[in-house]
Scaffold this motif. Structure first.
Motif, PDB file in Angstrom:
ATOM      1  N   CYS A  18       2.734  -4.764   6.546  1.00 17.75           N
ATOM      2  CA  CYS A  18       3.663  -3.664   6.812  1.00 17.75           C
ATOM      3  C   CYS A  18       3.196  -2.746   7.937  1.00 17.75           C
ATOM      4  O   CYS A  18       2.033  -2.349   7.988  1.00 17.75           O
ATOM      5  CB  CYS A  18       3.862  -2.839   5.544  1.00 17.75           C
ATOM      6  SG  CYS A  18       4.731  -3.710   4.229  1.00 17.75           S
ATOM      7  N   ARG A  19       4.135  -2.399   8.798  1.00 20.77           N
ATOM      8  CA  ARG A  19       3.945  -1.276   9.710  1.00 20.77           C
ATOM      9  C   ARG A  19       4.692  -0.094   9.129  1.00 20.77           C
ATOM     10  O   ARG A  19       5.323  -0.206   8.077  1.00 20.77           O
ATOM     11  CB  ARG A  19       4.447  -1.649  11.106  1.00 20.77           C
ATOM     12  CG  ARG A  19       5.867  -2.196  11.137  1.00 20.77           C
ATOM     13  CD  ARG A  19       6.187  -2.902  12.449  1.00 20.77           C
ATOM     14  NE  ARG A  19       7.487  -3.546  12.378  1.00 20.77           N
ATOM     15  CZ  ARG A  19       8.611  -3.042  12.884  1.00 20.77           C
ATOM     16  NH1 ARG A  19       8.590  -1.879  13.525  1.00 20.77           N
ATOM     17  NH2 ARG A  19       9.752  -3.694  12.772  1.00 20.77           N
ATOM     18  N   GLN A  20       4.629   1.037   9.794  1.00 17.46           N
ATOM     19  CA  GLN A  20       5.254   2.245   9.246  1.00 17.46           C
ATOM     20  C   GLN A  20       6.756   2.065   9.037  1.00 17.46           C
ATOM     21  O   GLN A  20       7.329   2.650   8.114  1.00 17.46           O
ATOM     22  CB  GLN A  20       5.002   3.443  10.179  1.00 17.46           C
ATOM     23  CG  GLN A  20       3.547   3.894  10.245  1.00 17.46           C
ATOM     24  CD  GLN A  20       3.039   4.381   8.899  1.00 17.46           C
ATOM     25  OE1 GLN A  20       3.715   5.118   8.189  1.00 17.46           O
ATOM     26  NE2 GLN A  20       1.828   3.964   8.538  1.00 17.46           N
ATOM     27  N   GLU A  21       7.385   1.261   9.874  1.00 14.46           N
ATOM     28  CA  GLU A  21       8.842   1.105   9.789  1.00 14.46           C
ATOM     29  C   GLU A  21       9.278   0.016   8.820  1.00 14.46           C
ATOM     30  O   GLU A  21      10.481  -0.182   8.607  1.00 14.46           O
ATOM     31  CB  GLU A  21       9.405   0.777  11.186  1.00 14.46           C
ATOM     32  CG  GLU A  21       9.191   1.873  12.222  1.00 14.46           C
ATOM     33  CD  GLU A  21       7.788   1.847  12.830  1.00 14.46           C
ATOM     34  OE1 GLU A  21       7.437   2.818  13.534  1.00 14.46           O
ATOM     35  OE2 GLU A  21       7.053   0.863  12.588  1.00 14.46           O
TER      36      GLU A  21
ATOM     37  N   ARG B 227      -1.137   2.921  -2.121  1.00 15.81           N
ATOM     38  CA  ARG B 227      -1.016   2.674  -0.689  1.00 15.81           C
ATOM     39  C   ARG B 227       0.418   2.785  -0.173  1.00 15.81           C
ATOM     40  O   ARG B 227       0.626   2.721   1.042  1.00 15.81           O
ATOM     41  CB  ARG B 227      -1.546   1.265  -0.353  1.00 15.81           C
ATOM     42  CG  ARG B 227      -2.997   1.020  -0.748  1.00 15.81           C
ATOM     43  CD  ARG B 227      -3.969   1.963  -0.024  1.00 15.81           C
ATOM     44  NE  ARG B 227      -3.890   1.835   1.415  1.00 15.81           N
ATOM     45  CZ  ARG B 227      -4.565   0.936   2.127  1.00 15.81           C
ATOM     46  NH1 ARG B 227      -5.354   0.079   1.516  1.00 15.81           N
ATOM     47  NH2 ARG B 227      -4.456   0.916   3.444  1.00 15.81           N
TER      48      ARG B 227
ATOM     49  N   ASN C 113       4.545   4.557  -0.561  1.00 12.82           N
ATOM     50  CA  ASN C 113       5.548   5.451  -1.126  1.00 12.82           C
ATOM     51  C   ASN C 113       6.529   4.567  -1.887  1.00 12.82           C
ATOM     52  O   ASN C 113       7.109   3.643  -1.304  1.00 12.82           O
ATOM     53  CB  ASN C 113       6.279   6.214  -0.015  1.00 12.82           C
ATOM     54  CG  ASN C 113       5.322   6.987   0.866  1.00 12.82           C
ATOM     55  OD1 ASN C 113       4.555   7.824   0.394  1.00 12.82           O
ATOM     56  ND2 ASN C 113       5.340   6.699   2.166  1.00 12.82           N
TER      57      ASN C 113
ATOM     58  N   THR D  21       7.481   1.890   1.138  1.00 13.94           N
ATOM     59  CA  THR D  21       7.020   1.959   2.532  1.00 13.94           C
ATOM     60  C   THR D  21       5.555   2.344   2.510  1.00 13.94           C
ATOM     61  O   THR D  21       5.116   3.129   1.669  1.00 13.94           O
ATOM     62  CB  THR D  21       7.821   2.985   3.354  1.00 13.94           C
ATOM     63  OG1 THR D  21       7.777   4.261   2.690  1.00 13.94           O
ATOM     64  CG2 THR D  21       9.280   2.558   3.490  1.00 13.94           C
TER      65      THR D  21
ATOM     66  N   LYS E 164       2.069   4.059   3.143  1.00 12.28           N
ATOM     67  CA  LYS E 164       1.678   5.433   3.437  1.00 12.28           C
ATOM     68  C   LYS E 164       0.948   5.508   4.762  1.00 12.28           C
ATOM     69  O   LYS E 164       0.220   4.582   5.145  1.00 12.28           O
ATOM     70  CB  LYS E 164       0.768   5.965   2.319  1.00 12.28           C
ATOM     71  CG  LYS E 164       1.471   6.196   0.996  1.00 12.28           C
ATOM     72  CD  LYS E 164       0.520   6.747  -0.049  1.00 12.28           C
ATOM     73  CE  LYS E 164       1.229   7.038  -1.371  1.00 12.28           C
ATOM     74  NZ  LYS E 164       0.299   7.523  -2.409  1.00 12.28           N
ATOM     75  N   ALA E 165       1.139   6.611   5.480  1.00  9.20           N
ATOM     76  CA  ALA E 165       0.452   6.806   6.744  1.00  9.20           C
ATOM     77  C   ALA E 165      -1.037   6.968   6.500  1.00  9.20           C
ATOM     78  O   ALA E 165      -1.463   7.500   5.476  1.00  9.20           O
ATOM     79  CB  ALA E 165       0.999   8.047   7.448  1.00  9.20           C
ATOM     80  N   GLU E 166      -1.842   6.444   7.416  1.00 11.87           N
ATOM     81  CA  GLU E 166      -3.291   6.595   7.300  1.00 11.87           C
ATOM     82  C   GLU E 166      -3.656   8.056   7.425  1.00 11.87           C
ATOM     83  O   GLU E 166      -3.107   8.779   8.257  1.00 11.87           O
ATOM     84  CB  GLU E 166      -4.000   5.801   8.413  1.00 11.87           C
ATOM     85  CG  GLU E 166      -3.862   4.287   8.270  1.00 11.87           C
ATOM     86  CD  GLU E 166      -4.673   3.733   7.116  1.00 11.87           C
ATOM     87  OE1 GLU E 166      -5.587   4.456   6.650  1.00 11.87           O
ATOM     88  OE2 GLU E 166      -4.385   2.612   6.682  1.00 11.87           O
TER      89      GLU E 166
END
Length: 223
Positions: A169-172, A198, A200, A218, A220-222
């Motif tokens: 997964c990437r953020q999108e 890890r 949402n 999705t 989570k951002a680092e």
């Protein structure tokens, strides 16, 4: 198969070993597409053999929510018969179907059997072996959607699955997971304890009659 053209689970979750090998072909009409899915029981395929109700739930949810498939890069984990991923490919997605090596012949046969008469609208679906937490780093990390139907039933695999999902997964990227909530297999714990570490996580559909939940996640951002 019931009157709505949907097949009930042919075997309970606990009955995963079959004395004899036999196959059956079922026609599913989903999202305007007719799919002929062959299920091979026996040959040690176990839970990879049938189309589980959770896969049909996920297809219906994606249709109800008008989730765009055309032009999307999609990977399906634990694809089994390939119903969900093949449907996405028929709708114009660029699809990779993955499972353990033993399941791949059945998966590839269903892909070949469901090629539209005019050819696949995008690239032909790719079928590859993927063992969570082992060879996941060989796969790209640029997917638009990750699809998972009834793959949460072995607690030992839960950390490996989360590790694999993080890599994919990437953020999108959006992950959709459809699961029968089997308490005896610790399925609720995956969504309560493992995945939220890890990702949402949002419960987007609950079917009490079938005890099936669909989650949207999705990464989570680092920090």
């Amino acid at each position: 198969m019931n009157a709505a053209g949907e097949e009930d689970d042919p075997f309970p979750a606990e009955d995963c070993l079959f004395a004899e090998t036999f196959s059956q072909e079922t026609v599913y009409n989903l999202m305007g597409e007719e799919l002929k899915i062959r299920q091979v029981f026996g040959a040690d395929l176990g839970v990879a053999a049938p189309v589980w109700e959770a896969a049909l739930h996920l297809c219906r949810y994606l249709e109800d929510q008008s989730v765009e498939m055309k032009g999307q890069r999609i990977i399906e984990l634990g694809a089994g018969t390939g119903l969900v991923g093949i449907l996405a490919a028929r709708l114009g997605a660029d699809v990779m179907l993955t499972d353990l090596p033993l399941a791949l012949p059945q998966l590839q046969a269903n892909v070949s059997a469901n090629m539209p008469s005019c050819g696949w609208p995008s690239a032909p679906p790719t079928v590859l072996p993927l063992s969570w937490g082992e060879n996941h780093l060989n796969f790209p990390s640029d997917w638009d959607l990750v699809l998972c139907a009834d793959i949460i039933y072995l607690p030992d695999t839960y950390p490996l699955l989360v590790e694999t999902l993080v890599h994919l997964c990437r953020q999108e990227t959006t992950v959709y997971l459809s699961s029968k909530m089997r308490k005896e297999h610790g399925t609720p714990r995956f969504y309560d304890d493992y995945l939220p570490n890890r990702f949402n996580v949002e419960l987007v559909q609950r079917d009490e009659k079938q005890n099936n939940h669909i989650y949207k996640a999705t990464v989570k951002a680092e920090p």
